[in-house]
Design a protein around this motif. Structure first.
Motif, PDB file in Angstrom:
ATOM      1  N   SER A 227      41.736   1.399 -33.973  1.00  0.00           N
ATOM      2  CA  SER A 227      40.381   1.448 -33.366  1.00  0.00           C
ATOM      3  C   SER A 227      39.753  -0.025 -33.272  1.00  0.00           C
ATOM      4  N   GLY A 228      38.343  -0.175 -32.898  1.00  0.00           N
ATOM      5  CA  GLY A 228      38.068  -1.278 -33.230  1.00  0.00           C
ATOM      6  C   GLY A 228      37.769  -2.442 -31.968  1.00  0.00           C
ATOM      7  N   ASP A 229      38.246  -1.910 -30.809  1.00  0.00           N
ATOM      8  CA  ASP A 229      38.109  -2.825 -29.595  1.00  0.00           C
ATOM      9  C   ASP A 229      36.587  -2.913 -29.547  1.00  0.00           C
ATOM     10  N   ASP A 230      35.803  -2.031 -29.995  1.00  0.00           N
ATOM     11  CA  ASP A 230      34.390  -2.521 -29.895  1.00  0.00           C
ATOM     12  C   ASP A 230      33.760  -2.876 -30.954  1.00  0.00           C
ATOM     13  N   ASP A 231      33.626  -2.249 -32.090  1.00  0.00           N
ATOM     14  CA  ASP A 231      33.027  -2.758 -33.412  1.00  0.00           C
ATOM     15  C   ASP A 231      33.605  -3.921 -34.056  1.00  0.00           C
ATOM     16  N   LEU A 232      34.904  -4.021 -34.200  1.00  0.00           N
ATOM     17  CA  LEU A 232      35.574  -5.260 -34.782  1.00  0.00           C
ATOM     18  C   LEU A 232      35.415  -6.395 -34.060  1.00  0.00           C
ATOM     19  N   PHE A 233      35.570  -6.401 -32.766  1.00  0.00           N
ATOM     20  CA  PHE A 233      35.377  -7.399 -32.009  1.00  0.00           C
ATOM     21  C   PHE A 233      33.787  -7.890 -31.974  1.00  0.00           C
ATOM     22  N   VAL A 234      32.794  -7.333 -31.967  1.00  0.00           N
ATOM     23  CA  VAL A 234      31.500  -7.535 -32.222  1.00  0.00           C
ATOM     24  C   VAL A 234      31.292  -8.008 -33.542  1.00  0.00           C
ATOM     25  N   ASN A 235      31.911  -7.415 -34.553  1.00  0.00           N
ATOM     26  CA  ASN A 235      31.637  -7.716 -35.943  1.00  0.00           C
ATOM     27  C   ASN A 235      32.270  -9.263 -36.269  1.00  0.00           C
ATOM     28  N   ALA A 236      33.483  -9.618 -35.465  1.00  0.00           N
ATOM     29  CA  ALA A 236      34.050 -10.923 -35.554  1.00  0.00           C
ATOM     30  C   ALA A 236      33.197 -11.969 -34.967  1.00  0.00           C
ATOM     31  N   VAL A 237      32.472 -11.956 -33.798  1.00  0.00           N
ATOM     32  CA  VAL A 237      32.076 -12.853 -32.845  1.00  0.00           C
ATOM     33  C   VAL A 237      30.498 -12.945 -32.658  1.00  0.00           C
ATOM     34  N   ALA A 238      29.797 -11.697 -33.140  1.00  0.00           N
ATOM     35  CA  ALA A 238      28.509 -11.661 -33.031  1.00  0.00           C
ATOM     36  C   ALA A 238      27.616 -12.689 -33.966  1.00  0.00           C
ATOM     37  N   THR A 239      26.568 -13.358 -33.649  1.00  0.00           N
ATOM     38  CA  THR A 239      25.819 -14.016 -34.454  1.00  0.00           C
ATOM     39  C   THR A 239      24.444 -13.697 -34.315  1.00  0.00           C
ATOM     40  N   SER A 240      23.381 -14.318 -34.999  1.00  0.00           N
ATOM     41  CA  SER A 240      22.193 -13.926 -34.964  1.00  0.00           C
ATOM     42  C   SER A 240      21.315 -14.356 -33.955  1.00  0.00           C
ATOM     43  N   LYS A 241      22.166 -15.421 -32.956  1.00  0.00           N
ATOM     44  CA  LYS A 241      21.235 -15.567 -31.801  1.00  0.00           C
ATOM     45  C   LYS A 241      22.199 -14.916 -30.313  1.00  0.00           C
ATOM     46  N   ASN A 242      23.430 -14.790 -30.253  1.00  0.00           N
ATOM     47  CA  ASN A 242      24.195 -14.384 -29.145  1.00  0.00           C
ATOM     48  C   ASN A 242      24.120 -12.929 -28.651  1.00  0.00           C
ATOM     49  N   VAL A 243      23.220 -12.073 -29.480  1.00  0.00           N
ATOM     50  CA  VAL A 243      23.134 -10.682 -29.146  1.00  0.00           C
ATOM     51  C   VAL A 243      21.751 -10.445 -28.485  1.00  0.00           C
ATOM     52  N   ALA A 244      22.062  -9.602 -27.346  1.00  0.00           N
ATOM     53  CA  ALA A 244      20.862  -8.828 -26.829  1.00  0.00           C
ATOM     54  C   ALA A 244      21.030  -7.293 -26.991  1.00  0.00           C
ATOM     55  N   LEU A 245      19.748  -6.854 -27.273  1.00  0.00           N
ATOM     56  CA  LEU A 245      19.535  -5.300 -27.232  1.00  0.00           C
ATOM     57  C   LEU A 245      18.915  -4.529 -25.986  1.00  0.00           C
ATOM     58  N   LEU A 246      19.677  -3.575 -25.434  1.00  0.00           N
ATOM     59  CA  LEU A 246      18.871  -3.171 -24.406  1.00  0.00           C
ATOM     60  C   LEU A 246      18.941  -1.588 -24.812  1.00  0.00           C
ATOM     61  N   LEU A 247      17.489  -1.227 -24.993  1.00  0.00           N
ATOM     62  CA  LEU A 247      17.077   0.092 -25.540  1.00  0.00           C
ATOM     63  C   LEU A 247      15.993   0.942 -24.305  1.00  0.00           C
TER      64      LEU A 247
END
Length: 372
Positions: A227-247
């Protein structure tokens, strides 16, 4: 001895309360804003959906995807070695709509049963630089979903985290557990991302750019993890500045939940198996949260039995913890439009914690071998 246990219990309770305050700092400071998905920010997007034996789900949900208001999108359907008529369903829709592309994945001895291999082929097939992902058994909550997801991208934001909810099944305790676990997980990953340390997203509602994917060699670093096509990829490449949230609710997706405890248990085994591959700081923070939750209840029961003198304090801390949970989880359920999850809150938590402990132990001795 009982005094030592009591002081440990107080420390564990303090850790619990700090985590609730951490989540609350996000939930009560986040301001929902209606994103104006105007034509000026309608980036062309590729919607990538990987399916394995999902003929029925595709037949039901593809019309919802095709009916999106976004003016410029394509759908890349990836058939991952299905043995039912998944490919036939895909082709029948492709004949009717030119926006659909198909990738038919053949068994590969090196990557047999690996969703990441199938997704990589789908990403390579995509024409657009901005990629949106969901699952075959998901449907968008509105016609604005793709438009709202694409509107989150800008020169700084390369990843968009959305909320993937589950359908409500009345009079089903399993459904309450599934939706409760989904709500708690979302509260965690949204809170961490909002406060500058993103660690995961869910493939039911996720977006990122192809440039980010290729710049980080895609899934290469964890291709051997089921598994991890979603969470492991985000865990590896996400930073404090490159993530947006849609709620916003119009930007949610909704999936059909598992109907039996066995099916849900198998699904959670796959999900849990990826956490050991997170960055160390995230493993420590998430592990401390889980351990503190378990130890709180264990030590509370132990103290209540071995020394009646501590019962007043134990009950007081339990009251504070439960009150905080009702406030925080109540706010989260309001924000994410989840209803009917607060009636049996402490019991749901204990059932979920116990199940997770069993899964951790099971995975130590036997690893999941298929993504579906």
């Amino acid at each position: 001895m009982s005094q030592i246990i009591f002081f440990v219990f107080v420390g564990i309770a303090a850790i619990n309360f700090l985590y609730f305050l951490f989540f609350g700092s996000f939930l009560f400071s986040y301001k929902k804003k209606r994103v104006i998905a105007s034509k000026q920010n309608h980036l062309p997007v590729s919607l990538v959906i990987c399916a394995k034996n999902e003929a029925e789900s595709l037949q039901l949900n593809i019309p919802y995807f095709l009916d999106q208001s976004h003016p410029d999108f394509e759908i890349v359907l990836v058939n991952d070695c299905s043995v039912d008529n998944t490919l036939d369903i895909m082709e029948s829709f492709q004949k009717k709509d030119a926006r659909i592309k198909i990738v038919n994945v053949q068994n590969n001895e090196r990557f047999w049963g690996n969703k990441k291999y199938a997704l990589t082929l789908g990403i390579k097939k995509a024409s657009h630089a901005h990629l949106i992902f969901t699952d075959a058994d998901c449907k968008p909550e509105s016609k604005e979903w793709l438009a709202l997801m694409s509107a989150q991208f800008n020169s700084d934001k390369e990843i968009v985290l959305g909320y993937g909810a589950y359908e409500t099944v009345e009079k089903s305790f399993l459904n309450k557990i599934i939706r409760y676990e989904t709500l708690i997980t979302a509260t965690q990953y949204f809170s961490y991302a909002f406060l500058g340390t993103p660690y995961m997203g869910v493939g039911r509602n996720l977006a990122y750019t192809s440039q980010l994917f290729y710049a980080n060699n895609g899934f290469v670093d964890h291709m051997n993890v089921l598994s991890g096509d979603d969470d492991l990829f985000v865990n590896a490449v996400a930073t404090s500045k490159n993530v947006a949230l849609l709620l916003e609710e119009e930007g949610f997706t909704k999936s059909e939940p598992k109907k039996t405890w066995k099916d849900w248990y198998i699904q959670k085994r796959r999900h849990v198996s990826t956490s050991q591959h997170y960055k160390t700081k995230h493993q420590l923070l998430l592990g401390l949260y889980y351990v503190s939750q378990v130890l709180f209840w264990v030590l509370a029961i132990v103290l209540a039995f071995i020394n009646f003198d501590f019962l007043y304090w134990v009950v007081s801390f339990m009251f504070i913890k439960i009150a905080l949970q009702y406030i925080i989880i109540g706010k989260a359920s309001q924000l994410l439009k989840e209803k009917g999850l607060l009636c049996f809150l402490p019991f749901q938590e204990i059932v979920l914690l116990s199940t997770q402990m069993i899964i951790f132990m099971h995975n130590k001795f036997s690893k999941p071998i298929h993504w579906k």
